[in-house]
Design a protein around this motif. Structure first.
Motif, PDB file in Angstrom:
ATOM      1  N   PHE A  44     -20.884   8.845  15.578  1.00  0.00           N
ATOM      2  CA  PHE A  44     -20.172   8.611  16.834  1.00  0.00           C
ATOM      3  C   PHE A  44     -20.067   9.899  17.642  1.00  0.00           C
ATOM      4  CE2 PHE A  44     -16.357   8.491  19.434  1.00  0.00           C
ATOM      5  CZ  PHE A  44     -16.405   7.234  20.026  1.00  0.00           C
ATOM      6  N   ILE A  45     -19.725  10.990  16.965  1.00  0.00           N
ATOM      7  CA  ILE A  45     -19.520  12.271  17.655  1.00  0.00           C
ATOM      8  C   ILE A  45     -20.846  12.981  17.902  1.00  0.00           C
ATOM      9  CG2 ILE A  45     -18.510  14.585  17.401  1.00  0.00           C
ATOM     10  CD1 ILE A  45     -16.201  13.245  15.878  1.00  0.00           C
ATOM     11  N   GLY A  46     -21.741  12.885  16.933  1.00  0.00           N
ATOM     12  CA  GLY A  46     -22.999  13.611  17.031  1.00  0.00           C
ATOM     13  C   GLY A  46     -22.943  14.943  16.309  1.00  0.00           C
ATOM     14  N   CYS A  47     -22.053  15.044  15.315  1.00  0.00           N
ATOM     15  CA  CYS A  47     -21.941  16.275  14.535  1.00  0.00           C
ATOM     16  C   CYS A  47     -22.624  16.080  13.180  1.00  0.00           C
ATOM     17  CB  CYS A  47     -20.478  16.670  14.346  1.00  0.00           C
ATOM     18  SG  CYS A  47     -19.468  15.423  13.535  1.00  0.00           S
ATOM     19  N   SER A  48     -22.813  17.181  12.466  1.00  0.00           N
ATOM     20  CA  SER A  48     -23.555  17.129  11.209  1.00  0.00           C
ATOM     21  C   SER A  48     -22.718  16.632  10.043  1.00  0.00           C
ATOM     22  CB  SER A  48     -24.108  18.518  10.875  1.00  0.00           C
ATOM     23  OG  SER A  48     -25.005  18.955  11.869  1.00  0.00           O
ATOM     24  N   LYS A  49     -21.431  16.924  10.050  1.00  0.00           N
ATOM     25  CA  LYS A  49     -20.612  16.641   8.880  1.00  0.00           C
ATOM     26  C   LYS A  49     -19.192  16.322   9.293  1.00  0.00           C
ATOM     27  CE  LYS A  49     -21.618  16.883   4.378  1.00  0.00           C
ATOM     28  NZ  LYS A  49     -22.774  16.216   3.792  1.00  0.00           N
ATOM     29  N   VAL A  50     -18.548  15.416   8.575  1.00  0.00           N
ATOM     30  CA  VAL A  50     -17.151  15.041   8.813  1.00  0.00           C
ATOM     31  C   VAL A  50     -16.440  14.962   7.472  1.00  0.00           C
ATOM     32  CG1 VAL A  50     -15.602  13.197   9.584  1.00  0.00           C
ATOM     33  CG2 VAL A  50     -17.634  13.755  10.929  1.00  0.00           C
ATOM     34  N   ALA A  51     -15.229  15.465   7.411  1.00  0.00           N
ATOM     35  CA  ALA A  51     -14.389  15.332   6.226  1.00  0.00           C
ATOM     36  C   ALA A  51     -13.200  14.453   6.569  1.00  0.00           C
ATOM     37  CB  ALA A  51     -13.913  16.699   5.744  1.00  0.00           C
TER      38      ALA A  51
END
Length: 399
Positions: A44-51
């Protein structure tokens, strides 16, 4: 008389079915659905990693700890926020440095941020109130101009070689400014999925970060997971595997992991995001038109340069003080409409007074608070409900 609650969660059969599926699966704590939720947020955001974690508060505190912030350090934030933003600074042993809001703005005063920076400043925590993103370009300009004052005391601080920007975007999931979505503007960003938020998992939050040369995303994610689950080398899902019982304690960590039960709600909410956001915008358009007629100030949610998450609807009653504002809230309640105030500045709260803060030092924050009233804004409101809220607000103001 109608009853209009302030911000109930919008839960459909789809969320219920997903939770039931989890409950029947035999796995209800951190597991495959939490990991799916993280992947969906990242997409959704377009980032590499989410915690994904138990709250935005936990996300902020773990970020500070992994950034090496502690005793003797200073962290700058706004006086106009909820306690979680500042409490995490106190929790890690650093000094809270409050800055006033800008005149006629709910957001932090960038000039005062620049003035507050010292050799001890390690992090700035701007707050995206109501989902309205701060001007991160200005903040980066400030921290780069002050690089000569920065003294790193951890490897990750050395990697950045400047003050790190950690956004409290508890209100801001889905917000954007100048084409950049929240989560990709600050170095690190913490989100909330609390029951009242535009996307909910009942309780929960997430920490996301921008790619940075020299920062190993997989390793940083692993450190967050270690910190969030007692510092143990395996989570419960991994330990549940055949012959997988043995684990090590790598550090003395905390307990703030997200669970699959909660992630189940979030998974469906993310799928519904576009429809939920569209409805919130429709309500805001009706409110904006009414406020313009009534001569009431309000926080703008959409213009060509930005779009907020449409989390809460902040108004400012002309020529009102705290007493008049509270009378309006009381009159609204008598007509069945629940309103709120966002926020009572932290220097007015007992805990922060005891730390030596005085609201007299934050006149703009106080000026915003004294006549601020937040109207109900949620996707269970019908058009008739919105019309009723506006009608009641007009009567309360006249009264």
């Amino acid at each position: 008389m109608r009853t209009i609650p302030f911000s109930p969660p919008d839960i459909t059969q789809a969320e219920i079915d997903e939770v039931v599926d989890t409950l029947r699966s035999g796995w209800i704590t951190t597991g495959p659905k939490t990991k799916r939720f993280e992947d969906d947020i990242a997409n959704f955001i377009g980032c590499s990693k989410v915690a994904a974690l138990s709250s935005c508060t936990a996300s902020l505190e773990i970020a500070l700890r992994l950034l090496g912030v502690g005793e003797g350090d200073e962290v700058i934030t706004t006086a106009y926020t909820y306690t979680a933003t500042a409490a995490v600074i106190q929790h890690v042993g650093a000094k809270i440095v409050f800055v006033d809001t800008a005149p006629e703005s709910f957001l932090i005063d960038y000039d005062k941020v620049a003035d507050a920076i010292t050799q001890r400043t390690k992090v700035i925590i701007p707050v995206d109130i109501a989902g309205k993103m701060c001007d991160y370009d200005k903040l980066y300009k400030i921290v780069n101009e002050k690089k000569n004052l920065f003294k790193a005391n951890s490897p990750i601080q050395e990697l950045f070689n400047r003050i790190i920007i950690l956004a409290d975007s508890a209100h801001g999931f889905g917000s954007s400014k100048n084409g950049i979505i929240s989560g990709l503007a600050a170095d690190f960003t913490a989100f909330s999925f609390h029951a009242v938020k535009t996307v909910t998992s009942a309780e929960g939050g997430a920490l996301v970060w921008r790619d940075k040369e020299g920062l190993d995303n997989d390793d940083f994610y692993k450190q967050i997971m270690l910190m969030s689950l007692h510092g143990q080398s395996k989570d419960a899902y991994q330990k549940n595997a055949a012959d997988g019982w043995e684990y090590d304690i790598m550090r003395t960590g905390y307990k703030c992991n997200m669970t699959d039960t909660l992630a189940s709600i979030g998974l469906v909410q993310l799928k519904r995001y576009k429809a939920l956001q569209s409805r919130r915008l429709e309500i805001i358009e009706k409110y904006d038109a009414a406020m313009d007629k009534l001569g009431v100030g309000y926080l703008h949610h959409v213009n060509p340069d930005f779009k907020t998450s449409c989390h809460i609807y902040l108004t400012r009653i002309p020529n009102a003080d705290e007493h008049k504002r509270d009378l309006v809230i009381k009159k609204m309640a008598e007509m069945g409409v629940v309103c709120n105030v966002h926020f009572k500045p932290l220097p007015m709260m007992t805990a922060y007074k005891s730390l030596g803060f005085d609201i007299k030092d934050y006149p703009n924050a106080f000026a915003h608070y004294r006549n601020e009233l937040t109207l109900p804004l949620h996707t269970l409101l019908t058009d008739d409900d919105v019309d009723y809220v506006i009608e009641c607000f007009e009567k309360a103001l006249q009264g």
